[in-house]
Motif scaffolding. Structure first.
Motif, mmCIF file in Angstrom:
data_model
loop_
_atom_site.group_PDB
_atom_site.id
_atom_site.type_symbol
_atom_site.label_atom_id
_atom_site.label_comp_id
_atom_site.label_asym_id
_atom_site.label_seq_id
_atom_site.Cartn_x
_atom_site.Cartn_y
_atom_site.Cartn_z
ATOM 1 N N MET A 199 0.837 -1.182 0.000
ATOM 2 C CA MET A 199 0.000 0.000 0.000
ATOM 3 C C MET A 199 0.878 1.239 0.000
ATOM 4 O O MET A 199 1.925 1.261 0.650
ATOM 5 N N ALA A 200 0.460 2.286 -0.721
ATOM 6 C CA ALA A 200 1.339 3.431 -0.885
ATOM 7 C C ALA A 200 0.519 4.702 -1.070
ATOM 8 O O ALA A 200 -0.710 4.675 -1.216
ATOM 9 N N VAL A 201 1.245 5.821 -1.066
ATOM 10 C CA VAL A 201 0.661 7.151 -1.214
ATOM 11 C C VAL A 201 1.231 7.781 -2.473
ATOM 12 O O VAL A 201 2.452 7.792 -2.677
ATOM 13 N N ARG A 202 0.354 8.301 -3.336
ATOM 14 C CA ARG A 202 0.802 8.913 -4.587
ATOM 15 C C ARG A 202 1.348 10.320 -4.360
ATOM 16 O O ARG A 202 2.317 10.723 -5.009
ATOM 17 N N ALA A 203 0.717 11.093 -3.479
ATOM 18 C CA ALA A 203 1.142 12.473 -3.247
ATOM 19 C C ALA A 203 0.664 12.918 -1.874
ATOM 20 O O ALA A 203 -0.275 12.346 -1.299
ATOM 21 N N LEU A 204 1.326 13.958 -1.348
ATOM 22 C CA LEU A 204 1.021 14.487 -0.018
ATOM 23 C C LEU A 204 1.088 16.006 -0.074
ATOM 24 O O LEU A 204 2.013 16.571 -0.674
ATOM 25 N N TRP A 205 0.103 16.671 0.534
ATOM 26 C CA TRP A 205 0.085 18.131 0.597
ATOM 27 C C TRP A 205 -0.225 18.574 2.020
ATOM 28 O O TRP A 205 -1.003 17.922 2.733
ATOM 29 N N ILE A 206 0.365 19.685 2.422
ATOM 30 C CA ILE A 206 0.024 20.348 3.679
ATOM 31 C C ILE A 206 -0.365 21.779 3.329
ATOM 32 O O ILE A 206 0.436 22.536 2.760
ATOM 33 N N ILE A 207 -1.602 22.130 3.654
ATOM 34 C CA ILE A 207 -2.183 23.404 3.248
ATOM 35 C C ILE A 207 -2.448 24.249 4.483
ATOM 36 O O ILE A 207 -2.953 23.749 5.505
ATOM 37 N N SER A 208 -2.096 25.512 4.392
ATOM 38 C CA SER A 208 -2.377 26.468 5.457
ATOM 39 C C SER A 208 -3.569 27.314 5.035
ATOM 40 O O SER A 208 -3.574 27.913 3.956
ATOM 41 N N HIS A 209 -4.611 27.339 5.890
ATOM 42 C CA HIS A 209 -5.820 28.088 5.542
ATOM 43 C C HIS A 209 -6.539 28.484 6.819
ATOM 44 O O HIS A 209 -6.889 27.645 7.643
ATOM 45 N N GLU A 210 -6.749 29.778 6.986
ATOM 46 C CA GLU A 210 -7.538 30.300 8.088
ATOM 47 C C GLU A 210 -8.470 31.367 7.542
ATOM 48 O O GLU A 210 -8.204 31.973 6.496
ATOM 49 N N LEU A 218 -4.142 18.624 6.197
ATOM 50 C CA LEU A 218 -3.213 17.632 5.663
ATOM 51 C C LEU A 218 -3.969 16.729 4.703
ATOM 52 O O LEU A 218 -5.043 16.206 5.048
ATOM 53 N N VAL A 219 -3.405 16.532 3.515
ATOM 54 C CA VAL A 219 -4.095 15.824 2.435
ATOM 55 C C VAL A 219 -3.131 14.825 1.809
ATOM 56 O O VAL A 219 -1.935 15.116 1.642
ATOM 57 N N CYS A 220 -3.644 13.659 1.459
ATOM 58 C CA CYS A 220 -2.848 12.699 0.693
ATOM 59 C C CYS A 220 -3.757 11.957 -0.275
ATOM 60 O O CYS A 220 -4.957 11.798 -0.035
ATOM 61 N N LEU A 221 -3.178 11.518 -1.386
ATOM 62 C CA LEU A 221 -3.879 10.726 -2.394
ATOM 63 C C LEU A 221 -3.343 9.304 -2.317
ATOM 64 O O LEU A 221 -2.173 9.054 -2.602
ATOM 65 N N SER A 222 -4.199 8.375 -1.911
ATOM 66 C CA SER A 222 -3.780 6.988 -1.722
ATOM 67 C C SER A 222 -3.827 6.218 -3.033
ATOM 68 O O SER A 222 -4.618 6.518 -3.929
ATOM 69 N N LEU A 223 -2.969 5.220 -3.128
ATOM 70 C CA LEU A 223 -2.957 4.328 -4.287
ATOM 71 C C LEU A 223 -4.011 3.246 -4.094
ATOM 72 O O LEU A 223 -4.058 2.590 -3.053
ATOM 73 N N VAL A 224 -4.863 3.061 -5.096
ATOM 74 C CA VAL A 224 -5.899 2.028 -5.056
ATOM 75 C C VAL A 224 -5.404 0.846 -5.880
ATOM 76 O O VAL A 224 -5.309 0.926 -7.108
ATOM 77 N N ASP A 225 -5.081 -0.223 -5.186
ATOM 78 C CA ASP A 225 -4.559 -1.420 -5.845
ATOM 79 C C ASP A 225 -5.715 -2.346 -6.208
ATOM 80 O O ASP A 225 -5.793 -3.496 -5.768
ATOM 81 N N ALA A 226 -6.648 -1.810 -7.013
ATOM 82 C CA ALA A 226 -7.840 -2.567 -7.407
ATOM 83 C C ALA A 226 -8.419 -1.902 -8.649
ATOM 84 O O ALA A 226 -8.121 -0.737 -8.940
ATOM 85 N N PRO A 227 -9.244 -2.605 -9.421
ATOM 86 C CA PRO A 227 -9.866 -1.993 -10.604
ATOM 87 C C PRO A 227 -10.686 -0.759 -10.232
ATOM 88 O O PRO A 227 -11.318 -0.704 -9.171
ATOM 89 N N ALA A 228 -10.679 0.247 -11.123
ATOM 90 C CA ALA A 228 -11.395 1.494 -10.847
ATOM 91 C C ALA A 228 -12.904 1.295 -10.836
ATOM 92 O O ALA A 228 -13.623 1.963 -10.088
ATOM 93 N N GLU A 229 -13.402 0.421 -11.664
ATOM 94 C CA GLU A 229 -14.839 0.146 -11.735
ATOM 95 C C GLU A 229 -15.079 -1.353 -11.614
ATOM 96 O O GLU A 229 -14.421 -2.142 -12.308
ATOM 97 N N LEU A 277 -6.686 -1.043 2.329
ATOM 98 C CA LEU A 277 -5.700 -0.851 3.392
ATOM 99 C C LEU A 277 -4.988 0.487 3.246
ATOM 100 O O LEU A 277 -4.597 1.108 4.243
ATOM 101 N N SER A 278 -4.828 0.965 2.012
ATOM 102 C CA SER A 278 -4.126 2.229 1.798
ATOM 103 C C SER A 278 -4.864 3.401 2.426
ATOM 104 O O SER A 278 -4.244 4.403 2.793
ATOM 105 N N VAL A 279 -6.191 3.304 2.565
ATOM 106 C CA VAL A 279 -6.956 4.389 3.181
ATOM 107 C C VAL A 279 -6.647 4.483 4.671
ATOM 108 O O VAL A 279 -6.362 5.559 5.204
ATOM 109 N N SER A 280 -6.680 3.347 5.373
ATOM 110 C CA SER A 280 -6.376 3.372 6.803
ATOM 111 C C SER A 280 -4.928 3.768 7.051
ATOM 112 O O SER A 280 -4.624 4.517 7.988
ATOM 113 N N GLN A 281 -4.018 3.287 6.198
ATOM 114 C CA GLN A 281 -2.620 3.675 6.353
ATOM 115 C C GLN A 281 -2.425 5.160 6.077
ATOM 116 O O GLN A 281 -1.651 5.835 6.763
ATOM 117 N N GLY A 282 -3.125 5.683 5.065
ATOM 118 C CA GLY A 282 -3.017 7.106 4.762
ATOM 119 C C GLY A 282 -3.540 7.976 5.887
ATOM 120 O O GLY A 282 -2.927 8.993 6.247
#
Length: 413
Positions: free
Chosen positions: A1-12, A107-118, A127-132
């Protein structure tokens, strides 16, 4: 399981939103492209991701209380897994985009889905969602601490240390752990000094006493007939394995291999990618070419910057003039059983300086061994798991005559 990208955004409220930190993992993105095939949606630029996130989370366009793409009854919100609708040439939906907000940070991340899209798999099965989410929660605690809103200087120092933290807890986009909470990362995770960049394949730094451990393993494959009318066959190949505990981001270590006085030149040398440079005459030595007296015979120097884990520094072959280990055996049949008597010894030209020596006696095209009765003059022996190979461990220093195996019996196949 892995993460494609990670962002940290500041917003108030009252402040402009900005991306304070971003990290994309190219190897994971390559896997995502292969898994998705024609339905692959590329991750857009940070500015586009920021705008899509703010719209999806209702943090932008305060004058528009209703956004059809987000607030329509047909849109089923599945927080914290968001959908980002990407426009343009690579339009499509990025999912699952995980986001958690606390205090001034999102805090934002895009998880890798190791399964068919449809059809889209349920979140509970990924599992990548809980790990993310675990990774984001750990990073949130690390950045904000227990107070939830550190001052700007502390937050800036922890954001600056985040690249080193991710090398520890999420190397190459694979979450392994969560960062330590409490004090800034500089006290928990060593950070690179100066302008030297720490490579992605090196997930940490060593602190403490320097130590370099080297192990050389050489294998001899031999068919010896004991008949002058038939030529014996043998070949020799070896590997050098290292474990280096040395301080620094890219420390320089040089390993030198020196042949004994009667040693044969090394050939077909392959080295680990961490080796920085190598003499051309070392790489050009090949067992295919005719070997003459002008062949390079060392010393062989390997300058390299080692990783933290044990690794194989190099492998090689060598065309030795005589078999390093001499052996003979007798095979007799007794009442539907085989009796094998084996003699092994080192050649007189080989220096007796091994830490250990192991002989493998394979029995091809035979059924598995049944009852095995073995008597050895030195060392110990056992039957392999496949029950068609007899490994023999012995210390050649214990005797100058080698070893002798007697009365090895197993049923005929």
């Amino acid at each position: 399981m892995a993460v494609r990208a990670l962002w940290i955004i500041s917003h108030e409220k009252g402040d402009n939103a900005s991306v304070r930190f971003t990290r994309r993992f190219a190897t994971v993105e390559h896997r995502a492209k292969g898994l998705a095939g024609s339905s692959y949606v590329a991750v857009p630029e940070d500015a586009s991701v920021l705008q899509l996130l703010l719209t999806e989370m209702g943090l932008s366009d305060s004058d528009k209380s209703y956004v059809a793409l987000r607030d329509d009854c047909l849109h089923r919100q599945r927080s914290p897994a968001l959908e980002l609708h990407v426009d343009g040439p690579g339009k499509g939906i990025l999912w699952p985009v995980l986001a958690i907000s606390h205090g001034p940070l999102t805090l934002v991340c895009l998880s890798l889905v190791d399964a068919p899209a449809e059809p889209r798999p349920p979140l509970a099965s990924l599992l990548s969602v809980s790990q993310g989410l675990t990774l984001l929660a750990g990073l949130q605690t690390f950045l904000l601490g227990s107070g939830g809103k550190p001052d700007n200087e502390v937050l800036a120092s922890r954001l600056a240390a985040l690249p080193s933290v991710l090398l520890q807890v999420c190397p190459l986009g694979t979450p392994l752990d969560v960062p330590l909470s409490g004090p800034p990362a500089t006290s928990a995770v060593p950070t690179p000094a100066g302008n030297q960049k720490q490579p992605a394949w090196k997930t940490g730094l060593h602190r403490g006493r320097a130590a370099v451990n080297v192990a050389l393993k050489e294998t001899v494959r031999s068919m010896q007939y004991g008949d002058r009318s038939r030529q014996d066959l043998w070949d020799v190949y070896g590997t050098v394995t290292c474990k280096c505990d040395v301080e620094g981001i890219l420390p320089n270590v040089t390993m030198t291999l020196t042949l004994p006085p009667n040693g044969s030149p090394l050939q077909d040398i392959l080295v680990h990618p961490c080796v920085s440079s190598l003499d051309s005459c070392i790489l050009s030595a090949s067992s295919v070419d005719h070997c003459d007296g002008s062949a390079f015979s060392g010393p062989y120097k390997f300058p390299f910057s080692p990783p933290l884990e044990p690794f194989r520094l190099c492998s090689y072959t060598s065309q030795v003039p005589v078999p390093p280990i001499l052996g003979s055996y007798q095979l007799r049949e007794e009442e539907n059983q085989l009796r094998v008597s084996v003699n092994l010894k080192l050649h007189e030209s080989v220096k007796n300086s091994f830490e250990y020596c192991e002989a493998h006696l394979p029995f091809f095209n035979r059924d598995q061994m049944g009852v095995v009765d073995v008597k050895v003059s030195s060392g110990q022996t056992d039957v392999s798991k496949e029950k068609n190979l007899l490994p023999e461990n012995f210390n050649p220093k214990s005797t100058s005559y080698g070893i002798r195996l007697e009365l090895l019996r197993f049923p005929l196949g």
